[in-house]
Design a protein around this motif. Structure first.
Motif, PDB file in Angstrom:
ATOM      1  N   LYS A  38       1.331   5.548  -1.974  1.00 44.92           N
ATOM      2  CA  LYS A  38       0.797   6.610  -2.832  1.00 44.92           C
ATOM      3  C   LYS A  38       1.188   6.374  -4.290  1.00 44.92           C
ATOM      4  CE  LYS A  38       0.840  11.656  -3.375  1.00 44.92           C
ATOM      5  NZ  LYS A  38       1.359  12.940  -2.818  1.00 44.92           N
ATOM      6  N   SER A  39       2.375   5.788  -4.474  1.00 48.83           N
ATOM      7  CA  SER A  39       2.869   5.524  -5.823  1.00 48.83           C
ATOM      8  C   SER A  39       3.483   4.133  -5.879  1.00 48.83           C
ATOM      9  CB  SER A  39       3.930   6.564  -6.213  1.00 48.83           C
ATOM     10  OG  SER A  39       4.597   6.187  -7.393  1.00 48.83           O
ATOM     11  N   HIS A  40       3.236   3.451  -6.975  1.00 45.60           N
ATOM     12  CA  HIS A  40       3.803   2.111  -7.152  1.00 45.60           C
ATOM     13  C   HIS A  40       5.323   2.151  -7.097  1.00 45.60           C
ATOM     14  CE1 HIS A  40       3.631  -1.885  -9.649  1.00 45.60           C
ATOM     15  NE2 HIS A  40       4.021  -2.071  -8.398  1.00 45.60           N
ATOM     16  N   VAL A  92       0.848  -1.195   0.000  1.00 43.79           N
ATOM     17  CA  VAL A  92       0.000   0.000   0.000  1.00 43.79           C
ATOM     18  C   VAL A  92       0.885   1.246   0.000  1.00 43.79           C
ATOM     19  CG1 VAL A  92      -1.790   1.270   1.223  1.00 43.79           C
ATOM     20  CG2 VAL A  92      -1.782  -1.239   1.274  1.00 43.79           C
ATOM     21  N   PHE A 132      -0.503  -4.472  -5.661  1.00 43.22           N
ATOM     22  CA  PHE A 132      -0.352  -3.089  -5.236  1.00 43.22           C
ATOM     23  C   PHE A 132      -1.724  -2.474  -5.002  1.00 43.22           C
ATOM     24  CE2 PHE A 132      -0.384   1.437  -6.465  1.00 43.22           C
ATOM     25  CZ  PHE A 132       0.433   1.940  -5.461  1.00 43.22           C
ATOM     26  N   HIS A 173      -3.424   1.279  -4.084  1.00 42.71           N
ATOM     27  CA  HIS A 173      -3.211   2.719  -3.880  1.00 42.71           C
ATOM     28  C   HIS A 173      -3.776   3.117  -2.525  1.00 42.71           C
ATOM     29  CE1 HIS A 173      -3.237   7.056  -4.479  1.00 42.71           C
ATOM     30  NE2 HIS A 173      -2.476   6.860  -5.547  1.00 42.71           N
ATOM     31  N   GLU A 174      -3.040   3.966  -1.805  1.00 41.57           N
ATOM     32  CA  GLU A 174      -3.451   4.326  -0.450  1.00 41.57           C
ATOM     33  C   GLU A 174      -4.849   4.952  -0.402  1.00 41.57           C
ATOM     34  OE1 GLU A 174      -0.474   7.074   0.933  1.00 41.57           O
ATOM     35  OE2 GLU A 174      -1.421   8.780  -0.050  1.00 41.57           O
ATOM     36  N   GLU A 175      -5.268   5.623  -1.463  1.00 42.39           N
ATOM     37  CA  GLU A 175      -6.584   6.249  -1.466  1.00 42.39           C
ATOM     38  C   GLU A 175      -7.711   5.215  -1.523  1.00 42.39           C
ATOM     39  OE1 GLU A 175      -6.734   9.079  -4.602  1.00 42.39           O
ATOM     40  OE2 GLU A 175      -5.427  10.528  -3.593  1.00 42.39           O
ATOM     41  N   HIS A 176      -7.387   3.990  -1.930  1.00 37.34           N
ATOM     42  CA  HIS A 176      -8.390   2.924  -2.010  1.00 37.34           C
ATOM     43  C   HIS A 176      -8.392   2.039  -0.762  1.00 37.34           C
ATOM     44  CE1 HIS A 176      -7.664   3.275  -6.622  1.00 37.34           C
ATOM     45  NE2 HIS A 176      -8.435   4.253  -6.174  1.00 37.34           N
TER      46      HIS A 176
END
Length: 271
Positions: free
Chosen positions: A158-160, A156, A179, A181-184
């Protein structure tokens, strides 16, 4: 990326000369005028080697070494070299008992300085590579002997790109990696429920997510969470999260050996 060296020296001109020599040799540098400044730097910075004068105001070299070993365990494996105008047998014995790795005398022979640094860094690299190879063999042996089902891991961030090196290492070990995304994260409860491990790159969003788990007394999945912490994450905060049930924390630059240890432990628990 070039190795980073912290130089601790109260003589300003000598400090600048040392830094210039190291930078000319291709190293990155940080500098401090005394032990107090050095300790503040090391609270937030990861370094590959420490050069330290013995006689300094505020906090001298031996006390600096002692405080780093006691209070900043994340630097325990960092080579520590004393710079000294005096190197009596008694001084050397005291330093060796405290864990210093080497001594260099003043006036500094810069060819000897660079050779010593190179040798110490190569020694550290050899030890790390050996440990990683051993852990990898143990992990593969456990996987082959006890379980055909690979470990599933969620990353988790912000960017891969933040976690790409870790993903590559985990895939080399045979793990199933996804992976997120932190927003999910807040709507991806399955990432916590279905995976054996969750590596979270610390950020404000991740902090809010973890705080929500703690505030709602949610315990499911907390123990298998691993927090990846950059230099700006406060030590007290990490300790508080561990006390509240977050599984582990790993500090930047996220040493592969630490990743392998966690994978090995999770594999053993799964078996």
């Amino acid at each position: 990326m070039p190795e980073k060296i912290l130089c601790i020296e109260d003589e300003e001109l000598l400090l600048e000369d040392i830094v210039e020599e190291l930078q000319d040799a291709g190293y990155r540098t940080l500098k401090a005028n005394n032990g107090k400044e050095a300790i503040e730097i090391l609270k937030y910075e990861a370094v590959d080697l420490i050069l330290c004068d013995i006689m300094m105001p505020l906090i001298d070299g031996p006390t600096t070494l002692k405080l780093i070993r006691e209070r900043l365990p994340q630097h325990n494996e960092v080579p520590f070299i004393f710079l000294t105008a005096k190197s009596t047998r008694e001084d050397i014995l005291v330093g060796k008992k405290m864990g210093v790795d080497d001594y260099l005398t003043k006036p500094i022979d810069y060819d000897l300085l660079l050779a010593t640094i190179k040798a110490r860094l190569e020694q550290v690299h050899r030890i790390k590579e050996t440990n990683e190879a051993k852990l990898k063999r143990i992990y593969n042996a456990l996987k082959e002997d006890h379980s055909k089902e690979p470990l599933s891991v969620a990353l988790v961030a912000k960017s891969h790109s933040y976690v790409q090196p870790i993903e590559n290492a985990l895939q080399d070990l045979g793990c199933l990696v996804e992976f997120v995304h932190e927003e999910h994260l807040s709507v991806r409860k399955d990432a916590v429920e279905k995976n054996d491990l969750i590596f979270l790159f610390y950020s404000k969003i991740v902090h809010f997510y973890l705080s929500t788990l703690i505030n709602t007394r949610t315990t499911h999945g907390r123990g298998k969470m691993v927090l990846l912490c950059k230099d700006n994450v406060d030590k007290n905060l990490k300790e508080a999260l561990l006390d509240l049930g977050i599984g582990k924390t790993i500090d930047f630059p996220f040493p592969p050996v630490e990743i392998f240890k966690i994978i090995l432990e999770a594999t053993q628990n799964k078996v």
